[in-house]
Structure formats: structure tokens, C-alpha cells
Motif scaffolding. Structure first.
Motif, mmCIF file in Angstrom:
data_model
loop_
_atom_site.group_PDB
_atom_site.id
_atom_site.type_symbol
_atom_site.label_atom_id
_atom_site.label_comp_id
_atom_site.label_asym_id
_atom_site.label_seq_id
_atom_site.Cartn_x
_atom_site.Cartn_y
_atom_site.Cartn_z
ATOM 1 N N ILE A 10 -27.530 7.788 -5.822
ATOM 2 C CA ILE A 10 -26.294 8.135 -6.517
ATOM 3 C C ILE A 10 -25.177 7.473 -5.712
ATOM 4 N N LYS A 11 -24.513 6.512 -6.337
ATOM 5 C CA LYS A 11 -23.634 5.581 -5.621
ATOM 6 C C LYS A 11 -22.251 6.191 -5.331
ATOM 7 N N PRO A 12 -21.456 5.515 -4.472
ATOM 8 C CA PRO A 12 -20.157 6.080 -4.053
ATOM 9 C C PRO A 12 -19.189 6.383 -5.193
ATOM 10 N N PHE A 50 -30.957 -3.233 2.598
ATOM 11 C CA PHE A 50 -31.457 -2.690 1.335
ATOM 12 C C PHE A 50 -31.323 -3.717 0.210
ATOM 13 N N TYR A 51 -30.190 -4.435 0.195
ATOM 14 C CA TYR A 51 -29.917 -5.401 -0.880
ATOM 15 C C TYR A 51 -30.212 -6.837 -0.442
ATOM 16 N N ALA A 52 -31.052 -7.026 0.582
ATOM 17 C CA ALA A 52 -31.334 -8.361 1.131
ATOM 18 C C ALA A 52 -31.759 -9.351 0.049
ATOM 19 N N VAL A 53 -32.452 -8.862 -0.973
ATOM 20 C CA VAL A 53 -32.923 -9.728 -2.059
ATOM 21 C C VAL A 53 -31.744 -10.380 -2.793
ATOM 22 N N HIS A 54 -30.561 -9.767 -2.707
ATOM 23 C CA HIS A 54 -29.373 -10.301 -3.384
ATOM 24 C C HIS A 54 -28.451 -11.072 -2.433
ATOM 25 N N ALA A 55 -28.925 -11.349 -1.197
ATOM 26 C CA ALA A 55 -28.057 -11.909 -0.151
ATOM 27 C C ALA A 55 -27.348 -13.192 -0.574
ATOM 28 N N PRO A 58 -23.416 -14.193 -5.568
ATOM 29 C CA PRO A 58 -21.963 -14.178 -5.322
ATOM 30 C C PRO A 58 -21.382 -12.772 -5.165
ATOM 31 N N PHE A 59 -22.057 -11.771 -5.736
ATOM 32 C CA PHE A 59 -21.512 -10.411 -5.681
ATOM 33 C C PHE A 59 -21.966 -9.635 -4.446
ATOM 34 N N PHE A 60 -22.769 -10.262 -3.561
ATOM 35 C CA PHE A 60 -23.396 -9.538 -2.446
ATOM 36 C C PHE A 60 -22.376 -8.858 -1.515
ATOM 37 N N ASP A 62 -19.240 -8.012 -1.948
ATOM 38 C CA ASP A 62 -18.535 -6.918 -2.629
ATOM 39 C C ASP A 62 -19.452 -5.716 -2.812
ATOM 40 N N LEU A 63 -20.713 -5.982 -3.167
ATOM 41 C CA LEU A 63 -21.678 -4.903 -3.400
ATOM 42 C C LEU A 63 -21.894 -4.098 -2.116
ATOM 43 N N VAL A 64 -22.074 -4.802 -1.002
ATOM 44 C CA VAL A 64 -22.271 -4.112 0.278
ATOM 45 C C VAL A 64 -21.025 -3.293 0.616
ATOM 46 N N ASN A 86 -37.017 6.269 -15.092
ATOM 47 C CA ASN A 86 -35.719 6.257 -14.420
ATOM 48 C C ASN A 86 -34.868 5.086 -14.900
ATOM 49 N N ARG A 87 -35.479 3.910 -15.024
ATOM 50 C CA ARG A 87 -34.717 2.737 -15.491
ATOM 51 C C ARG A 87 -34.163 3.006 -16.892
ATOM 52 N N GLU A 88 -34.941 3.714 -17.695
ATOM 53 C CA GLU A 88 -34.509 4.021 -19.064
ATOM 54 C C GLU A 88 -33.284 4.938 -19.061
ATOM 55 N N ALA A 92 -28.519 -0.067 -18.778
ATOM 56 C CA ALA A 92 -28.359 -1.452 -18.306
ATOM 57 C C ALA A 92 -27.395 -1.524 -17.119
ATOM 58 N N THR A 93 -27.603 -2.563 -16.278
ATOM 59 C CA THR A 93 -26.775 -2.773 -15.083
ATOM 60 C C THR A 93 -25.282 -2.757 -15.427
ATOM 61 N N ASN A 94 -24.933 -3.495 -16.477
ATOM 62 C CA ASN A 94 -23.543 -3.522 -16.938
ATOM 63 C C ASN A 94 -23.345 -2.385 -17.949
ATOM 64 N N ILE A 103 -27.141 7.238 -18.155
ATOM 65 C CA ILE A 103 -26.241 7.608 -17.050
ATOM 66 C C ILE A 103 -25.115 6.585 -16.907
ATOM 67 N N ARG A 104 -25.471 5.307 -16.977
ATOM 68 C CA ARG A 104 -24.438 4.284 -16.789
ATOM 69 C C ARG A 104 -23.465 4.237 -17.971
ATOM 70 N N LYS A 105 -23.968 4.464 -19.185
ATOM 71 C CA LYS A 105 -23.067 4.491 -20.344
ATOM 72 C C LYS A 105 -22.072 5.646 -20.211
ATOM 73 N N SER A 110 -18.001 0.283 -13.785
ATOM 74 C CA SER A 110 -18.026 -1.181 -13.906
ATOM 75 C C SER A 110 -19.442 -1.667 -13.596
ATOM 76 N N ILE A 111 -19.661 -2.979 -13.722
ATOM 77 C CA ILE A 111 -20.991 -3.542 -13.414
ATOM 78 C C ILE A 111 -21.348 -3.297 -11.943
ATOM 79 N N GLU A 112 -20.343 -3.241 -11.065
ATOM 80 C CA GLU A 112 -20.617 -2.973 -9.648
ATOM 81 C C GLU A 112 -20.708 -1.466 -9.391
ATOM 82 N N ALA A 113 -19.673 -0.743 -9.792
ATOM 83 C CA ALA A 113 -19.613 0.709 -9.556
ATOM 84 C C ALA A 113 -20.338 1.403 -10.713
ATOM 85 N N ASN A 114 -21.661 1.231 -10.705
ATOM 86 C CA ASN A 114 -22.436 1.658 -11.879
ATOM 87 C C ASN A 114 -23.304 2.893 -11.599
ATOM 88 N N THR A 115 -22.818 3.740 -10.692
ATOM 89 C CA THR A 115 -23.241 5.151 -10.565
ATOM 90 C C THR A 115 -24.620 5.394 -9.962
HETATM 91 N N1 UDP Z 1 -24.122 -6.030 -9.292
HETATM 92 C C1 UDP Z 1 -22.820 -6.515 -9.271
HETATM 93 N N2 UDP Z 1 -22.523 -7.593 -10.036
HETATM 94 C C2 UDP Z 1 -23.443 -8.226 -10.823
HETATM 95 C C3 UDP Z 1 -24.765 -7.735 -10.840
HETATM 96 C C4 UDP Z 1 -25.075 -6.628 -10.061
HETATM 97 O O1 UDP Z 1 -21.961 -5.965 -8.574
HETATM 98 O O2 UDP Z 1 -23.099 -9.209 -11.499
HETATM 99 C C5 UDP Z 1 -24.457 -4.845 -8.461
HETATM 100 C C6 UDP Z 1 -24.643 -3.567 -9.278
HETATM 101 O O3 UDP Z 1 -24.147 -2.464 -8.506
HETATM 102 C C7 UDP Z 1 -26.150 -3.504 -9.419
HETATM 103 C C8 UDP Z 1 -26.619 -4.065 -8.073
HETATM 104 O O4 UDP Z 1 -25.694 -5.098 -7.800
HETATM 105 O O5 UDP Z 1 -26.592 -2.195 -9.685
HETATM 106 C C9 UDP Z 1 -28.020 -4.614 -8.054
HETATM 107 O O6 UDP Z 1 -28.154 -5.552 -9.100
HETATM 108 P P1 UDP Z 1 -29.469 -5.597 -10.000
HETATM 109 O O7 UDP Z 1 -29.398 -6.876 -10.787
HETATM 110 O O8 UDP Z 1 -30.677 -5.367 -9.149
HETATM 111 O O9 UDP Z 1 -29.241 -4.394 -11.037
HETATM 112 P P2 UDP Z 1 -29.909 -2.940 -11.187
HETATM 113 O O10 UDP Z 1 -31.373 -3.076 -10.861
HETATM 114 O O11 UDP Z 1 -29.163 -2.027 -10.238
HETATM 115 O O12 UDP Z 1 -29.657 -2.555 -12.618
#
Ligand code: UDP
Length: 140
Positions: A10-12, A50-55, A58-60, A62-64, A86-88, A92-94, A103-105, A110-115
Motif C-alpha cells: 500500500i503505497k505512500p 525492490f525496483y531494480a528491474v526498472h533501473a 525514465p520514471f525510475f 521519480d518512482l524511488v 490481486n492484479r485483477e 491497470a497501472t495507469n 483499487i486503482r480506479k 496518477s500512473i506513479e501514485a497508483n496506491t
Molecule cells: N510507473 C510510473 N510511470 C510509468 C510506469 C510505471 O511511475 O510510466 C510506476 C508505477 O508506480 C508502477 C510502478 O512504476 O506501479 C511499476 O511499474 P510496472 O510497469 O511494474 O506496473 P505495475 O506492475 O505496478 O502495474
């Protein structure tokens, strides 16, 4: 389908708006059981790992920054088909693309602050659970 475990955060943006209970209720209503839970302030090092896969994304940075901007609640969720379930319920991320009732709807800003975070596979769930929890902290 056997009982499975997944990892949730549960995000900030949600803890800041006092939505820990509301989000947890939606997870529980989706058939997921909270078998471990801890409120933490993530360190920058923890968030980067935790988010090393996204290192390289471009959003890394800001995400951290977002993930360390306030407390988070890390959880292990258990249930039938828990990863997909859970994914259901997360949606969607956005949030603009998330289905009604997810939950996200309902809650994301936002796409970043997505709960919420939720593992995207059983393999990653095991890695993510072990990143934050000792086996004895999980009580099924
Ligand atoms: N994120 C972001 N901008 C983007 C894509 C993702 O800030 O364009 C953030 C968002 O908080 C997301 C996290 O990075 O939940 C991880 O991205 P992922 O694509 O793995 O999405 P998730 O699995 O969380 O739906």
C-alpha cells in the motif's frame, strides 16, 4: 488451483490519505487473506533494490522518490490464484485505464501514485516476499 501467496504494497499516496483500511478491505473482499503486514518507512536503498528491474526506465528516479516519500504497508496476501486475483482487483497501472471498481480506479492519483503494488508472477512474488519478510513473520 492451489493456494498461492503474493506480495502487496500500500503505497505512500494511500497511507497519506488514510486509506490503509479501505484498500485492505478491497483486497479482502477479492478473496485475499492478509497473512503478514507491516508498516514501514522504506529506505532509498530498499526502494532502489525492490525496483531494480526498472533501473533503466525514465520514471525510475521519480518512482524511488515517491516510494520513500512516506510510510508504506507491506503485506503478504494468500488465496486461490492470489497473484492473478490481486492484479485483477488492483487494476491497470495507469488509473485512467483501470476497470471500474478496481483499487486503482477508485483510489489512485496518477500512473506513479497508483496506491498499490502487486507481484506480477508467482516467481516474483516469492522473491519480493523474501525481500521484506522472514518466514516466521508470515502466519497463514
Ligand atoms: N510507473 C510510473 N510511470 C510509468 C510506469 C510505471 O511511475 O510510466 C510506476 C508505477 O508506480 C508502477 C510502478 O512504476 O506501479 C511499476 O511499474 P510496472 O510497469 O511494474 O506496473 P505495475 O506492475 O505496478 O502495474
Amino acid at each position: 488451483m492451489a493456494t498461492e501467496r503474493t506480495f502487496s504494497i500500500i503505497k505512500p499516496d494511500a497511507t497519506r490519505r488514510n486509506l490503509t483500511g479501505a484498500v485492505t478491505a478491497m483486497l479482502e473482499e477479492a478473496g485475499l487473506r492478509v497473512v503478514a503486514s507491516r508498516r514501514i518507512q522504506m529506505t532509498r536503498e530498499q526502494a532502489e533494490g525492490f525496483y531494480a528491474v526498472h533501473a533503466e526506465r525514465p520514471f525510475f528516479a521519480d518512482l524511488v522518490g515517491f516510494m520513500v516519500s512516506g510510510p508504506v504497508v507491506i503485506q503478504v496476501l494468500e488465496g486461490e490464484n492470489a497473484v492473478a486475483r490481486n492484479r485483477e482487483v488492483m487494476g491497470a497501472t495507469n488509473p485512467a485505464n483501470a476497470d471500474e471498481g478496481t483499487i486503482r480506479k477508485v483510489h489512485a492519483e496518477s500512473i506513479e501514485a497508483n496506491t498499490v503494488h502487486g507481484s506480477d508472477s508467482a516467481e516474483n512474488a516469492a522473491i519480493e516476499i523474501a525481500y521484506f519478510f522472514k518466514p516466521e513473520e508470515i502466519v497463514g
